[in-house]
Design a protein around this motif. Structure first.
Motif, mmCIF file in Angstrom:
data_model
loop_
_atom_site.group_PDB
_atom_site.id
_atom_site.type_symbol
_atom_site.label_atom_id
_atom_site.label_comp_id
_atom_site.label_asym_id
_atom_site.label_seq_id
_atom_site.Cartn_x
_atom_site.Cartn_y
_atom_site.Cartn_z
ATOM 1 N N ASP A 103 0.854 -1.193 0.000
ATOM 2 C CA ASP A 103 0.000 0.000 0.000
ATOM 3 C C ASP A 103 0.893 1.248 0.000
ATOM 4 O O ASP A 103 1.321 1.720 1.047
ATOM 5 C CB ASP A 103 -0.905 -0.053 1.238
ATOM 6 C CG ASP A 103 -1.883 1.093 1.355
ATOM 7 O OD1 ASP A 103 -1.664 2.155 0.735
ATOM 8 O OD2 ASP A 103 -2.866 0.929 2.100
ATOM 9 N N VAL A 104 1.183 1.784 -1.186
ATOM 10 C CA VAL A 104 2.124 2.904 -1.300
ATOM 11 C C VAL A 104 1.694 4.123 -0.505
ATOM 12 O O VAL A 104 2.538 4.825 0.051
ATOM 13 C CB VAL A 104 2.390 3.346 -2.760
ATOM 14 C CG1 VAL A 104 3.149 2.323 -3.532
ATOM 15 C CG2 VAL A 104 1.145 3.749 -3.481
ATOM 16 N N LEU A 105 0.416 4.384 -0.466
ATOM 17 C CA LEU A 105 -0.066 5.564 0.251
ATOM 18 C C LEU A 105 0.177 5.430 1.751
ATOM 19 O O LEU A 105 0.733 6.332 2.392
ATOM 20 C CB LEU A 105 -1.553 5.784 -0.036
ATOM 21 C CG LEU A 105 -2.225 6.924 0.718
ATOM 22 C CD1 LEU A 105 -1.512 8.247 0.476
ATOM 23 C CD2 LEU A 105 -3.696 7.010 0.329
ATOM 24 N N THR A 106 -0.210 4.311 2.298
ATOM 25 C CA THR A 106 -0.011 4.096 3.732
ATOM 26 C C THR A 106 1.473 4.067 4.072
ATOM 27 O O THR A 106 1.891 4.616 5.094
ATOM 28 C CB THR A 106 -0.727 2.809 4.178
ATOM 29 O OG1 THR A 106 -2.121 2.941 3.849
ATOM 30 C CG2 THR A 106 -0.588 2.569 5.661
ATOM 31 N N HIS A 107 2.286 3.489 3.205
ATOM 32 C CA HIS A 107 3.732 3.452 3.448
ATOM 33 C C HIS A 107 4.328 4.858 3.451
ATOM 34 O O HIS A 107 5.184 5.175 4.290
ATOM 35 C CB HIS A 107 4.434 2.591 2.401
ATOM 36 C CG HIS A 107 4.093 1.140 2.494
ATOM 37 N ND1 HIS A 107 4.645 0.200 1.656
ATOM 38 C CD2 HIS A 107 3.260 0.464 3.317
ATOM 39 C CE1 HIS A 107 4.163 -0.994 1.963
ATOM 40 N NE2 HIS A 107 3.311 -0.857 2.965
ATOM 41 N N ALA A 108 3.903 5.702 2.535
ATOM 42 C CA ALA A 108 4.411 7.079 2.497
ATOM 43 C C ALA A 108 4.025 7.827 3.774
ATOM 44 O O ALA A 108 4.838 8.560 4.348
ATOM 45 C CB ALA A 108 3.880 7.806 1.263
ATOM 46 N N VAL B 101 -2.318 15.241 8.224
ATOM 47 C CA VAL B 101 -1.603 14.491 7.192
ATOM 48 C C VAL B 101 -2.090 15.003 5.850
ATOM 49 O O VAL B 101 -3.289 15.222 5.665
ATOM 50 C CB VAL B 101 -1.917 12.972 7.301
ATOM 51 C CG1 VAL B 101 -1.292 12.200 6.154
ATOM 52 C CG2 VAL B 101 -1.482 12.413 8.642
ATOM 53 N N ASP B 102 -1.177 15.196 4.921
ATOM 54 C CA ASP B 102 -1.554 15.525 3.550
ATOM 55 C C ASP B 102 -0.811 14.557 2.641
ATOM 56 O O ASP B 102 0.365 14.260 2.875
ATOM 57 C CB ASP B 102 -1.201 16.969 3.205
ATOM 58 C CG ASP B 102 -1.776 17.392 1.857
ATOM 59 O OD1 ASP B 102 -2.821 16.842 1.448
ATOM 60 O OD2 ASP B 102 -1.175 18.266 1.213
ATOM 61 N N SER B 103 -1.497 14.051 1.627
ATOM 62 C CA SER B 103 -0.884 13.031 0.778
ATOM 63 C C SER B 103 -1.368 13.134 -0.659
ATOM 64 O O SER B 103 -2.428 13.694 -0.933
ATOM 65 C CB SER B 103 -1.205 11.640 1.333
ATOM 66 O OG SER B 103 -2.598 11.417 1.341
ATOM 67 N N VAL B 104 -0.549 12.566 -1.543
ATOM 68 C CA VAL B 104 -0.869 12.511 -2.969
ATOM 69 C C VAL B 104 -0.490 11.132 -3.486
ATOM 70 O O VAL B 104 0.625 10.666 -3.250
ATOM 71 C CB VAL B 104 -0.076 13.564 -3.780
ATOM 72 C CG1 VAL B 104 -0.429 13.484 -5.258
ATOM 73 C CG2 VAL B 104 -0.294 14.958 -3.249
ATOM 74 N N VAL B 105 -1.414 10.494 -4.185
ATOM 75 C CA VAL B 105 -1.117 9.254 -4.909
ATOM 76 C C VAL B 105 -0.896 9.643 -6.363
ATOM 77 O O VAL B 105 -1.684 10.394 -6.938
ATOM 78 C CB VAL B 105 -2.278 8.240 -4.810
ATOM 79 C CG1 VAL B 105 -1.973 6.991 -5.639
ATOM 80 C CG2 VAL B 105 -2.557 7.880 -3.370
ATOM 81 N N ALA C 125 3.477 7.501 -4.071
ATOM 82 C CA ALA C 125 2.724 8.358 -3.149
ATOM 83 C C ALA C 125 3.696 9.228 -2.367
ATOM 84 O O ALA C 125 4.819 8.815 -2.061
ATOM 85 C CB ALA C 125 1.883 7.524 -2.193
ATOM 86 N N PHE C 126 3.236 10.424 -2.072
ATOM 87 C CA PHE C 126 3.964 11.384 -1.246
ATOM 88 C C PHE C 126 3.074 11.739 -0.060
ATOM 89 O O PHE C 126 1.853 11.816 -0.202
ATOM 90 C CB PHE C 126 4.243 12.675 -2.028
ATOM 91 C CG PHE C 126 5.134 12.492 -3.215
ATOM 92 C CD1 PHE C 126 6.506 12.670 -3.103
ATOM 93 C CD2 PHE C 126 4.607 12.152 -4.453
ATOM 94 C CE1 PHE C 126 7.331 12.511 -4.209
ATOM 95 C CE2 PHE C 126 5.420 11.990 -5.564
ATOM 96 C CZ PHE C 126 6.791 12.171 -5.440
ATOM 97 N N ALA C 127 3.699 11.991 1.081
ATOM 98 C CA ALA C 127 2.929 12.401 2.258
ATOM 99 C C ALA C 127 3.733 13.400 3.077
ATOM 100 O O ALA C 127 4.965 13.336 3.122
ATOM 101 C CB ALA C 127 2.580 11.192 3.121
#
Length: 157
Positions: free
Chosen positions: A38-43, A94-98, A148-150
């Motif tokens: 899960d790239v988003l959760t990992h970031a 938290v702010d994130s981008v997939v 993903a970036f966070a």
């Protein structure tokens, strides 16, 4: 107050489910990795760990450790939130981008946002989730991978 940033990328392959932010997304490919990838959760996990001046997720959940094979990244995120709390920090936001060419993620954003918020014991209003493409550039743009970036903000407890 501390700020942390995180990044992750995984290759897309057939025969695996696509999990983003703890939500299974219908798609013919999934992300390749030791856990659920899960790239988003990992970031987000790496951003949290970095903000607390802790090690990266590979240190806490090494890919060569069979305990983490196929692991649900949401459960790992919950462990990271505990670690950050033990260091005297709480999550402000938290702010994130997939980054992905396909599938279109817009319909799934509210569910992803809610799942991540629940896992971190936050309000969904404290968790930003966005999606964008890579304009067909590089492995992500060619549909070979997702990234993903966070960014997170921690406050003292």
């Amino acid at each position: 107050m501390r700020i942390g940033q995180g990044y992750d990328i995984h290759r897309l392959v057939e025969g695996r489910p696509l999990i983003l932010g703890g939500i299974r997304i219908p798609y013919e490919k999934g992300l390749l990795g030791h856990s659920d990838a899960d790239v988003l959760t990992h970031a987000i996990m790496d951003a949290l760990l970095g903000a607390a001046a802790l090690r990266d997720i590979g240190y806490y959940f090494p890919p060569e450790d069979e305990r983490w094979k196929g692991a649900d990244s949401i459960l790992l995120l919950q462990q990271v939130v505990q670690l950050v709390g033990q260091e005297g920090w709480r999550i402000a936001n938290v702010d994130s981008v997939v980054v992905a060419e396909q599938p279109k993620l817009k319909p799934h954003i509210p569910a992803i946002q809610a799942r991540l918020a629940e896992a971190m014991q936050l309000s969904p209003k404290q968790v930003g989730v966005k999606a964008t493409t890579n304009e067909k550039l590089g492995p992500v743009g060619q549909g070979e991978a997702m990234a993903a970036f966070a960014v997170v903000l921690l406050l003292e407890r």
